[in-house]
Write an enzyme that holds these catalytic residues in place. Sequence first.
Site, PDB file in Angstrom:
ATOM      1  CE  LYS A  92      -3.937   1.829   2.728  1.00 31.10           C
ATOM      2  NZ  LYS A  92      -4.831   1.529   3.881  1.00 31.10           N
ATOM      3  CB  SER A 108      -8.317   3.374   3.017  1.00 26.78           C
ATOM      4  OG  SER A 108      -7.393   2.751   3.894  1.00 26.78           O
ATOM      5  CB  SER A 159      -8.352   0.344   5.737  1.00 25.66           C
ATOM      6  OG  SER A 159      -9.063   1.536   5.634  1.00 25.66           O
TER       7      SER A 159
HETATM    8  N1  GLN Z   1     -13.195   3.556   6.545  1.00 23.08           N
HETATM    9  C1  GLN Z   1     -12.602   3.965   7.775  1.00 23.08           C
HETATM   10  C2  GLN Z   1     -12.241   5.428   7.705  1.00 23.08           C
HETATM   11  O1  GLN Z   1     -12.564   6.023   6.737  1.00 23.08           O
HETATM   12  C3  GLN Z   1     -11.409   3.115   8.092  1.00 23.08           C
HETATM   13  C4  GLN Z   1     -10.203   3.502   7.332  1.00 23.08           C
HETATM   14  C5  GLN Z   1      -8.984   2.681   7.675  1.00 23.08           C
HETATM   15  O2  GLN Z   1      -9.071   1.616   8.290  1.00 23.08           O
HETATM   16  N2  GLN Z   1      -7.817   3.195   7.321  1.00 23.08           N
HETATM   17  O3  GLN Z   1     -11.654   5.970   8.582  1.00 23.08           O
END
Ligand code: GLN
Length: 517
Positions: free
Chosen positions: A85, A161, A185
């Site tokens: 990532k 994400s 994410s």
């Molecule tokens: N969807 C969640 C957020 O927007 C989790 C994101 C993540 O785990 N980095 O914060």
Amino acid sequence: MNAHDSSAHHHQSALALHHQIASGQCSAVSVLDATYATLKATEGALQAYTCLTEDLAYQTARNVDSAVSRGEKLPLLAGVPIAIKDNLNLTGYPTTCSSKMLASGYVSPYDATVCSRLKAHMMPIVGKTNLDEFAMGSSTENSALLKTKNPWDLNRVPGGSSGGSAATVGARQVLLSLGSDTGGSIRQPAALCGVVGIKPTYGLVSRYGLVAFASSLDQIGPFATTAEDAAALLDVLSGQDAMDATSKPESMSSHALNLSQKLLELPADTLKGLRVGVIAELSGEQAEGFEPDVMAAFEASVNTLKSLGATISTISIPSVKYGVAAYYIVAPAEASSNLARYDGVRYGLRVEEDSADRPANLHRMFRETRAAGFGSEVKRRIMLGTFALSAGYYDAYYGKAQQVRELLRHEFNTAWQQVDALICPTSPCTAFEFGSKSSDPIQMYLSDVATIPVNLAGIPALSIPCGFDHQGLPIGLQLQGPHWSELTLLQISRAFEKATSFSGALPPIARRPVASA
Ligand code: GLN
């Protein structure tokens, strides 16, 4: 090996591929050639990568091949191509976090600890994957750079994400990748792309070199196509690191180390003796907003676990209903502090004063840099967090959220007296269409209703494929356990995989003949 042969190793496991390389049946360089051929043939449609790191990958693959020719014993997973990532630092390559703030030229001078570990294990890093800007989002639509598609339906999001990392494994461009998980994410995009994804116990994997979002919640973890491959990759990543004070000593984390070896010693076809709890608030009638197809696949999964010998009960974790609300105080609060460093001085973008009627002014430079560099979701989080931490509001918001966090920890701890693992659907819905939730942040935030409590409690959880909806889109099953219970979660996952065929299913993009592309 020509490009056409590459389709062969898309259907095999990373461990099997490693053994072929280690035994000299195929060279690491030929595997890498085939990987890039497939990747480039499908990348135009998928758009999972912010950059390819071919020089580094080939150098590693050549090292593997010379080690094999010298008869050396290779480290675990050596030779198996992997994607990371793009919020993980890799020496000599850009780290963009899919943000304009960093994409304007920041190049990392150092390796994240997980990248050093991949290098020590001689795993060719093929490229860096797209994400929601600074890992904030659930669809990867918040990327300022490109629009990653879901491998099962190119009109839909891959989740987020870590959308690029999930999509590239889902499409079988690679068999392994790394993501980060602050509120879901890794697990939510794994569910939406039909792959395995693990959020390890907080402290198992070093966060050094991961660009910080919410430091008390962030963990790095693997994506894979099978539980055994995910276990092996987690072994590569895990262990104490002096560069991250929150990484735990091996005496504490020992249960979660050497998982791939320990997994071999456990029975693969029975779950007799294991107690599995269904989370009452995230299943059946109490589960609000879960799609019927998701609930049906979940109920079928419960029956599969029962038929494998697990004892099933229902467990209440009442505070999960406050999880999303508490997370959207704690995570933005930490983010507002972590993102203060993007000031136009230390990293990436700087918006300079440009005209004589606007004399140089440091504050204006800060403001204009941040206004131009951050996207709207990141700005929303910074404002939310700054507000929640401001004098006079701290007790009402941050203090209350910390209380919910403590309650959740307590409720999970109580559950572990009765069950070895808890289950629920990973995501309330399957992959959604582009644009369908991006105008309504609350809808987007609710995608993580089942994954967020895990981060707040610091426990491990994973998502495995458990079915398809009526449109043929994958559905994920989430397993959660006490601190350092990764082995139990993987044992259940492997037995489930062997009893079903969901993990082996390939999306259309992975079935495309590579040679004709
Ligand atoms: N969807 C969640 C957020 O927007 C989790 C994101 C993540 O785990 N980095 O914060």
